[in-house]
Design a protein around this motif. Sequence first.
Motif, PDB file in Angstrom:
ATOM      1  N   LEU A  87      33.448  44.816  41.577  1.00  0.00           N
ATOM      2  CA  LEU A  87      34.433  43.465  41.461  1.00  0.00           C
ATOM      3  C   LEU A  87      34.695  43.320  39.944  1.00  0.00           C
ATOM      4  O   LEU A  87      35.848  42.720  39.797  1.00  0.00           O
ATOM      5  CB  LEU A  87      33.380  42.274  41.774  1.00  0.00           C
ATOM      6  N   GLU A  88      34.013  43.572  38.857  1.00  0.00           N
ATOM      7  CA  GLU A  88      34.235  43.342  37.601  1.00  0.00           C
ATOM      8  C   GLU A  88      35.438  44.203  37.317  1.00  0.00           C
ATOM      9  O   GLU A  88      36.511  43.773  36.469  1.00  0.00           O
ATOM     10  CB  GLU A  88      33.100  43.543  36.644  1.00  0.00           C
ATOM     11  N   ARG A  89      35.488  45.411  37.563  1.00  0.00           N
ATOM     12  CA  ARG A  89      36.649  46.311  37.425  1.00  0.00           C
ATOM     13  C   ARG A  89      37.672  45.808  38.058  1.00  0.00           C
ATOM     14  O   ARG A  89      38.848  45.807  37.354  1.00  0.00           O
ATOM     15  CB  ARG A  89      36.296  47.683  37.857  1.00  0.00           C
ATOM     16  N   LEU A  90      37.866  45.198  39.249  1.00  0.00           N
ATOM     17  CA  LEU A  90      38.918  44.610  39.847  1.00  0.00           C
ATOM     18  C   LEU A  90      39.491  43.421  39.321  1.00  0.00           C
ATOM     19  O   LEU A  90      40.847  43.243  38.944  1.00  0.00           O
ATOM     20  CB  LEU A  90      38.493  44.338  41.458  1.00  0.00           C
ATOM     21  N   ALA A  91      38.557  42.774  38.613  1.00  0.00           N
ATOM     22  CA  ALA A  91      39.003  41.547  37.824  1.00  0.00           C
ATOM     23  C   ALA A  91      39.964  42.062  36.922  1.00  0.00           C
ATOM     24  O   ALA A  91      40.913  41.355  36.299  1.00  0.00           O
ATOM     25  CB  ALA A  91      37.738  40.584  37.654  1.00  0.00           C
ATOM     26  N   GLU A  92      39.238  42.953  35.960  1.00  0.00           N
ATOM     27  CA  GLU A  92      39.885  43.648  34.725  1.00  0.00           C
ATOM     28  C   GLU A  92      41.341  44.021  34.983  1.00  0.00           C
ATOM     29  O   GLU A  92      42.122  43.766  34.392  1.00  0.00           O
ATOM     30  CB  GLU A  92      39.137  44.660  34.018  1.00  0.00           C
ATOM     31  N   GLN A  93      41.268  44.580  36.102  1.00  0.00           N
ATOM     32  CA  GLN A  93      42.769  45.074  36.567  1.00  0.00           C
ATOM     33  C   GLN A  93      43.889  43.890  36.924  1.00  0.00           C
ATOM     34  O   GLN A  93      44.719  44.115  36.454  1.00  0.00           O
ATOM     35  CB  GLN A  93      42.542  46.031  37.855  1.00  0.00           C
ATOM     36  N   LEU A  94      43.173  43.211  37.604  1.00  0.00           N
ATOM     37  CA  LEU A  94      44.079  41.902  37.888  1.00  0.00           C
ATOM     38  C   LEU A  94      44.446  41.119  36.810  1.00  0.00           C
ATOM     39  O   LEU A  94      45.551  40.240  36.511  1.00  0.00           O
ATOM     40  CB  LEU A  94      43.438  41.020  39.003  1.00  0.00           C
ATOM     41  N   ARG A  95      43.631  40.982  35.508  1.00  0.00           N
ATOM     42  CA  ARG A  95      43.931  40.178  34.443  1.00  0.00           C
ATOM     43  C   ARG A  95      45.036  41.103  33.574  1.00  0.00           C
ATOM     44  O   ARG A  95      45.484  40.394  32.771  1.00  0.00           O
ATOM     45  CB  ARG A  95      42.586  39.926  33.597  1.00  0.00           C
ATOM     46  N   ALA A  96      44.830  42.556  33.688  1.00  0.00           N
ATOM     47  CA  ALA A  96      45.812  43.290  32.907  1.00  0.00           C
ATOM     48  C   ALA A  96      47.355  42.921  33.146  1.00  0.00           C
ATOM     49  O   ALA A  96      47.728  42.889  34.259  1.00  0.00           O
ATOM     50  CB  ALA A  96      45.552  44.626  33.032  1.00  0.00           C
ATOM     51  N   PRO A  97      48.123  42.886  31.939  1.00  0.00           N
ATOM     52  CA  PRO A  97      49.738  42.802  32.319  1.00  0.00           C
ATOM     53  C   PRO A  97      50.073  43.962  33.037  1.00  0.00           C
ATOM     54  O   PRO A  97      49.712  45.171  33.136  1.00  0.00           O
ATOM     55  CB  PRO A  97      50.204  42.622  30.915  1.00  0.00           C
ATOM     56  N   PRO A 130      24.287  46.149  42.303  1.00  0.00           N
ATOM     57  CA  PRO A 130      24.898  46.548  41.130  1.00  0.00           C
ATOM     58  C   PRO A 130      26.295  47.166  41.063  1.00  0.00           C
ATOM     59  O   PRO A 130      27.224  46.905  40.362  1.00  0.00           O
ATOM     60  CB  PRO A 130      23.932  47.534  40.225  1.00  0.00           C
ATOM     61  N   ALA A 131      26.475  48.088  42.067  1.00  0.00           N
ATOM     62  CA  ALA A 131      27.670  48.858  42.254  1.00  0.00           C
ATOM     63  C   ALA A 131      28.846  47.825  42.605  1.00  0.00           C
ATOM     64  O   ALA A 131      29.884  47.945  42.272  1.00  0.00           O
ATOM     65  CB  ALA A 131      27.433  49.705  43.308  1.00  0.00           C
ATOM     66  N   THR A 132      28.452  46.891  43.541  1.00  0.00           N
ATOM     67  CA  THR A 132      29.468  45.916  43.943  1.00  0.00           C
ATOM     68  C   THR A 132      29.952  45.252  42.767  1.00  0.00           C
ATOM     69  O   THR A 132      30.981  44.685  42.855  1.00  0.00           O
ATOM     70  CB  THR A 132      28.704  44.849  45.289  1.00  0.00           C
ATOM     71  N   ALA A 133      28.865  44.565  42.136  1.00  0.00           N
ATOM     72  CA  ALA A 133      29.075  43.563  40.908  1.00  0.00           C
ATOM     73  C   ALA A 133      30.108  44.505  39.949  1.00  0.00           C
ATOM     74  O   ALA A 133      31.079  43.944  39.485  1.00  0.00           O
ATOM     75  CB  ALA A 133      27.742  43.256  40.217  1.00  0.00           C
TER      76      ALA A 133
END
Length: 75
Positions: A61-71, A55-58
């Motif tokens: 990875l979700e937080r990293l994806a949010e950061q990459l999607r942010a302008p 769960p920590a890895t998931a």
Amino acid sequence: MLHLIQQNPAAMNTPPVPRAFTTLQALPQGLLVAAIRRFPKSPTAAHSALNAPSPATAAELERLAEQLRAPAGTR
């Protein structure tokens, strides 16, 4: 690495836990290498917890994806 794995339990005063580690001392290194190389491709590995992210890895990875999607300007 297998040589050290076989040596270290032999140097202990108590039997290794789990007891399956005692078989590492008895089996030849060639057989152990073959078994270790085949394990990641086996159905046992595919259905084990080794194949599922924690769960920590998931969450990471979700937080990293949010950061990459942010302008880039909003950071």
